[in-house]
Design an enzyme around this catalytic site. Structure first.
Site, short mmCIF file in Angstrom:
data_model
loop_
_atom_site.label_atom_id
_atom_site.label_comp_id
_atom_site.label_asym_id
_atom_site.label_seq_id
_atom_site.Cartn_x
_atom_site.Cartn_y
_atom_site.Cartn_z
N SER A 182 0.80 -1.23 0.00
CA SER A 182 0.00 0.00 0.00
C SER A 182 0.83 1.27 0.00
O SER A 182 0.33 2.32 -0.37
CB SER A 182 -0.95 0.00 1.20
OG SER A 182 -0.22 -0.12 2.39
N HIS A 210 -5.56 -3.83 -1.72
CA HIS A 210 -5.38 -2.77 -2.72
C HIS A 210 -5.41 -3.31 -4.15
O HIS A 210 -5.20 -2.54 -5.09
CB HIS A 210 -4.06 -2.02 -2.48
CG HIS A 210 -4.14 -1.03 -1.36
ND1 HIS A 210 -4.66 0.24 -1.54
CD2 HIS A 210 -3.81 -1.12 -0.07
CE1 HIS A 210 -4.61 0.89 -0.39
NE2 HIS A 210 -4.10 0.08 0.53
N LYS A 241 -12.20 -0.37 0.21
CA LYS A 241 -11.37 0.39 -0.74
C LYS A 241 -12.13 0.51 -2.06
O LYS A 241 -13.09 1.27 -2.14
CB LYS A 241 -10.00 -0.26 -0.84
CG LYS A 241 -9.27 -0.03 0.49
CD LYS A 241 -7.89 -0.60 0.61
CE LYS A 241 -7.28 -0.12 1.92
NZ LYS A 241 -6.60 -1.17 2.66
#
Ligand SMILES: *Cc1c(COP(=O)(O)O)cnc(C)c1O
Length: 394
Positions: A182, A210, A241
């Site tokens: 990340s 991610h 996310k």
């Protein structure tokens, strides 16, 4: 007598002195390309809202309908009276979307990691963990009581050496890596990691927080990106996310999912996401399945922004994803850079130790499909002005 909390004041003062004190800004608008922060309209370069779904009308409508039908809260942990048909449907839809055999959902990506590692590993076991793995993986490993053996970042040869050195000292072994890291935006060499782990009969786990909604066909994640379906034992995902909501899940072999329903402690001892959350997640899965437009736009924006940042002369590291670290070195410079951007209506956070190593402070720009080209151009202009003013670029 000294105050018992003096040690905290000293620590906080030390953070301030080193430019490492985290000032948290308050948002007063929905998440999108622009935010209202501390009363000011600013360009958003901070959020993990990769696909712009956090304020999507379809997700909001689904959440509202779920509130009408199921109410506001889940009222119990899932094993007692808190499993709604929405939770079950979400697990089925996620398994279909991912091409996984089974999934189980949790409150967050963080609790997914706290659930799965201790459920599978114990004191007699060994975990081989990439040295840059996310804090929630590290905490899950610590909770398990297993021996944690760190290997050099993204280095399958170093992993193999560690495995050879530790052989015969443990009962079961597991290899764990982030999918996308990340802070740097680089991608784990998953095929090689899995190949090494398989050779030694170790379980494999990837945390794709991610990569979810970003990598793979239509955002199906890192396992899809590398065509490794059925070859990774545990895939951890988050709905907070790219999916734009909140929640986490584990995708993998049915035995593992069944075991987590019996022994995943955050599943047994903490309530699930609310009906509104689960319904909004379902709407997000539907949108991703229906079209790749948002994922395509995310990548087009990413290519454009990175190319222009390089042209301006910034060091943007070795990211392979929309995460764009602008490397600045000292934490104080990164904080000053971030404040100057904010004065120019650009919200981009400085990140320093302990989130990244000392001397590797940076601004992390998060690109989103919510950005239009004009937004990116405005951000680039602000970076150029601040970069020149602070002597970072010529
Ligand atoms: C963000 C992140 C998490 C935590 O996800 P939440 O759903 O916000 O709890 C876990 N693992 C990794 C690798 C992450 O980047």
């Amino acid at each position: 007598m000294a105050d018992k909390l003096d040690f905290i004041r000293q620590e906080l003062d030390a953070l301030r002195g080193q430019g490492l004190y985290n000032t948290i800004r308050t948002i007063d608008s929905p998440q999108g390309a622009w935010l209202v922060v501390d009363g000011k309209r600013v360009l958003n370069f901070c959020s993990n809202n990769y696909l712009g779904l956090a304020n999507d009308p379809r997700l909001k409508a689904a959440a509202q309908q779920a509130v009408e039908r199921y109410g506001a809260g889940p009222a119990a942990v899932r094993t007692i009276a808190g499993t709604l048909s929405l939770h079950v449907k979400l697990e089925q839809r996620l398994a279909e979307f991912k091409g996984a055999e089974a999934t189980i959902s949790f409150q967050s990506g963080f609790t997914s990691n706290l659930a799965v590692v201790p459920a599978l590993m114990g004191k007699e076991d060994a975990i081989f963990s990439d040295e840059l793995n996310h804090a929630s993986i590290i905490d899950g490993c610590r909770l398990s009581g297993a021996k944690i053996i760190r290997y050099a970042h993204n280095d399958p040869q170093a992993l193999e050496q560690q495995i050879q050195q530790a052989q015969e000292t443990y009962r079961r072994g597991m290899v764990i890596t982030d999918g996308v890291f990340s802070m740097d935006g680089d991608i784990a060499p998953l095929p090689a990691v899995v190949e090494v782990a398989d050779r030694y009969g170790l379980l494999t786990m990837v945390d794709d927080a991610h990569g979810e909604g970003v990598l793979g066909r239509g955002g199906r994640g890192i396992v899809d990106h590398f065509g490794l379906h059925g070859k990774v034992d545990i895939e951890v995902g988050t709905m907070s996310k790219a999916f734009g909501v909140v929640g986490g899940y584990i995708a993998g072999r049915p035995e593992i999912v069944e075991w987590l329903r019996q022994r995943g402690r955050p599943f047994l001892f903490s309530s699930a996401v609310t009906p509104a959350d689960a319904a909004a997640c379902l709407a997000a899965v539907d949108i991703l399945e229906a079209s790749t437009d948002r994922v395509d736009k995310l990548w087009a924006n990413t290519r454009y922004f990175k190319q222009e940042m390089r042209r301006l002369g910034f060091d943007i590291g070795h990211s392979e994803t929309p995460i764009t670290p602008v490397m600045l070195g000292e934490a104080e410079l990164a904080q000053k850079f971030s404040r100057s951007l904010f004065e120019r209506n650009v919200f981009a956070m400085a990140i320093g130790f302990p989130t990244v190593p000392r001397g590797k402070a940076r601004i992390r720009v998060m690109i989103s499909a919510a950005h239009e080209q004009a937004d990116l151009d405005q951000g680039l202009e602000a970076f150029a002005q601040v970069g020149r003013a602070l002597g970072v670029i010529g």
